[in-house]
Design a protein around this motif. Structure first.
Motif, mmCIF file in Angstrom:
data_model
loop_
_atom_site.group_PDB
_atom_site.id
_atom_site.type_symbol
_atom_site.label_atom_id
_atom_site.label_comp_id
_atom_site.label_asym_id
_atom_site.label_seq_id
_atom_site.Cartn_x
_atom_site.Cartn_y
_atom_site.Cartn_z
ATOM 1 N N ARG A 1 1.382 -1.222 0.319
ATOM 2 C CA ARG A 1 0.200 -0.287 0.263
ATOM 3 C C ARG A 1 1.022 1.515 0.065
ATOM 4 O O ARG A 1 0.651 2.276 -0.581
ATOM 5 C CB ARG A 1 -0.620 -0.045 1.469
ATOM 6 N N ILE A 2 2.013 2.139 0.805
ATOM 7 C CA ILE A 2 2.367 2.250 1.092
ATOM 8 C C ILE A 2 3.381 2.469 0.410
ATOM 9 O O ILE A 2 3.790 3.518 -0.846
ATOM 10 C CB ILE A 2 3.613 2.481 1.716
ATOM 11 N N GLY A 3 3.988 1.894 -0.930
ATOM 12 C CA GLY A 3 4.661 1.708 -2.085
ATOM 13 C C GLY A 3 3.762 1.800 -2.957
ATOM 14 O O GLY A 3 4.545 3.035 -4.004
ATOM 15 N N ALA A 4 2.828 1.610 -3.158
ATOM 16 C CA ALA A 4 1.880 2.011 -4.483
ATOM 17 C C ALA A 4 1.186 3.161 -4.239
ATOM 18 O O ALA A 4 1.659 3.922 -5.086
ATOM 19 C CB ALA A 4 0.265 1.571 -4.457
ATOM 20 N N GLU A 5 0.893 4.133 -3.012
ATOM 21 C CA GLU A 5 0.463 5.469 -2.602
ATOM 22 C C GLU A 5 1.360 6.355 -2.806
ATOM 23 O O GLU A 5 1.636 7.437 -3.746
ATOM 24 C CB GLU A 5 0.574 5.382 -1.525
ATOM 25 N N ASP B 1 9.014 1.711 -15.616
ATOM 26 C CA ASP B 1 10.477 0.288 -15.562
ATOM 27 C C ASP B 1 9.699 0.100 -13.859
ATOM 28 O O ASP B 1 10.831 -1.059 -14.029
ATOM 29 C CB ASP B 1 11.407 -0.011 -15.790
ATOM 30 N N LEU B 2 9.323 0.658 -13.200
ATOM 31 C CA LEU B 2 9.178 0.178 -11.425
ATOM 32 C C LEU B 2 8.228 -0.885 -10.875
ATOM 33 O O LEU B 2 7.440 -0.290 -11.440
ATOM 34 C CB LEU B 2 9.258 1.664 -10.382
ATOM 35 N N GLY B 3 8.768 -1.250 -10.490
ATOM 36 C CA GLY B 3 8.062 -3.066 -10.448
ATOM 37 C C GLY B 3 7.396 -2.100 -8.803
ATOM 38 O O GLY B 3 7.262 -2.693 -7.210
ATOM 39 N N VAL B 4 6.540 -1.079 -9.425
ATOM 40 C CA VAL B 4 5.300 -0.100 -8.282
ATOM 41 C C VAL B 4 4.196 -1.673 -7.740
ATOM 42 O O VAL B 4 3.770 -1.971 -9.072
ATOM 43 C CB VAL B 4 4.742 1.037 -8.835
ATOM 44 N N PRO B 5 4.131 -1.864 -6.487
ATOM 45 C CA PRO B 5 2.999 -2.553 -6.036
ATOM 46 C C PRO B 5 1.377 -2.717 -6.580
ATOM 47 O O PRO B 5 1.774 -1.344 -6.936
ATOM 48 C CB PRO B 5 2.620 -2.277 -4.767
ATOM 49 N N GLU B 6 0.692 -3.446 -6.938
ATOM 50 C CA GLU B 6 -0.111 -3.227 -8.149
ATOM 51 C C GLU B 6 -1.525 -3.736 -7.269
ATOM 52 O O GLU B 6 -1.125 -4.476 -6.178
ATOM 53 C CB GLU B 6 -0.513 -3.614 -8.908
ATOM 54 N N LEU B 7 -2.171 -3.042 -6.075
ATOM 55 C CA LEU B 7 -3.194 -3.279 -5.572
ATOM 56 C C LEU B 7 -5.025 -4.098 -6.188
ATOM 57 O O LEU B 7 -5.088 -3.675 -6.765
ATOM 58 C CB LEU B 7 -4.050 -2.260 -4.127
#
Length: 310
Positions: free
Chosen positions: A84-88, A304-310
């Protein structure tokens, strides 16, 4: 304020020219940035919260955090909080797969780090796959891989749709990568970003860059158990030779916190804050030595970043 060209000119005037300097940056990340900052050893949501708060306070753009204790050392709720923090924030959240040889019943890994992250037996590879499936189901899109065979298995699982196609597979510094041919092998096996040896020279990094298009991950400050180097003044030349490159901020004179947990109290959080402070020091130095390069530091979100997907 003295930039890198002025310093080199001064040394030449004194009869001691600086040899082997790298050429201008050419390769870049998808968003056009030649370098980004990675904060390693972010072992859970509390550490991640401390890291992003310190990054905000110091104005440090953090593109990626990585974790070393492993997916199996986190609860579902902890992984979900980190996602969640990464996605935000648009930050890539990278988690290590486990288990690993150094924590297993074998003896060799107790004597040498060379096999410490290896997967001993097919059952351990299957356990790494289980970690990967669990992390991805909770939104994580970046995994740290310490075993070559596991890397190829994960590539196959991405290709057949079992794992997300956009999953970042980052090789661990515990898998020796010290030359161009090895980098090319790792790329063929499915790596999407590669940790390289901590003691490589700028010419070594240039050779690896010539062999692969993948982003390079390099410690600028190296933990004691990986060599204990502090390479801040090489940052500009490293970026010029290795871009696109993640500059990883480890810490010398710091305790090993793997596997992490509440029994360590505030230590992991304080170490995380200090790693961000180290990144601020490096960013200031890059801006001094090469003002144009200093303005090009990358951050999230980026394609290209592996940002989390919620």
């Amino acid at each position: 304020m003295t930039n890198l060209a002025d310093l080199h000119a001064l040394m030449a005037r004194l009869g001691h020219p600086v040899a082997g300097t790298a050429s201008a940056v050419e390769s870049r990340f998808a968003d056009g940035a030649p370098y980004r900052f990675e904060i390693p050893s972010v072992e859970g949501p509390a550490v991640l919260e401390s890291v992003v708060a310190e990054a905000d306070r110091l104005g440090v753009p953090i593109a990626r955090t990585s974790q070393g204790s492993g997916v199996m050392m986190l609860t579902d709720a902890e992984i979900s909080d980190m996602a969640r923090i990464g996605a935000e924030r648009g930050i890539e959240i990278n988690l290590f797969l486990g288990p690993r040889a150094a924590w297993d019943t074998g003896g060799q890994a107790k004597l040498t780090q060379a096999v410490g992250a290896a997967a001993r037996g097919n059952a351990m590879v299957a356990a790494c796959v289980a970690d990967a499936l669990r992390a991805c189901s909770l939104g994580i899109r970046s995994l740290l891989v310490g075993d070559v065979g596991t890397l190829e298995v994960l590539r196959a699982l991405k290709e057949d749709g079992t794992l997300p196609a956009n999953l970042v597979l980052k090789t661990s510094v515990l898998i020796p990568l010290t030359n161009g041919p090895t980098a090319a092998v790792f790329e063929r096996l499915g790596a999407t970003t590669v940790n390289v040896g901590t003691d490589l020279t700028v010419p070594h990094l240039a050779e690896i860059r010539a062999a692969t298009r993948l982003p390079i991950d390099l410690y600028l400050e190296v933990p004691d158990d990986q060599g204990g180097f502090v390479r801040f003044y090489e940052a500009v030349e490293i970026v010029r030779a290795a871009a696109p490159v993640y500059l990883k901020m480890g810490l010398r004179n710091a305790p090993n916190i793997y596997p992490s947990g509440s029994h360590l109290g505030a230590v992991p959080r304080e170490l995380g804050r200090e790693r961000v402070r180290r990144a601020a020091l490096v960013q200031r130095l890059i801006e001094q030595l090469d003002p144009a390069l200093g303005k090009q530091v990358g951050a999230g979100p980026a394609p290209d970043l592996g940002v989390p997907e919620l």
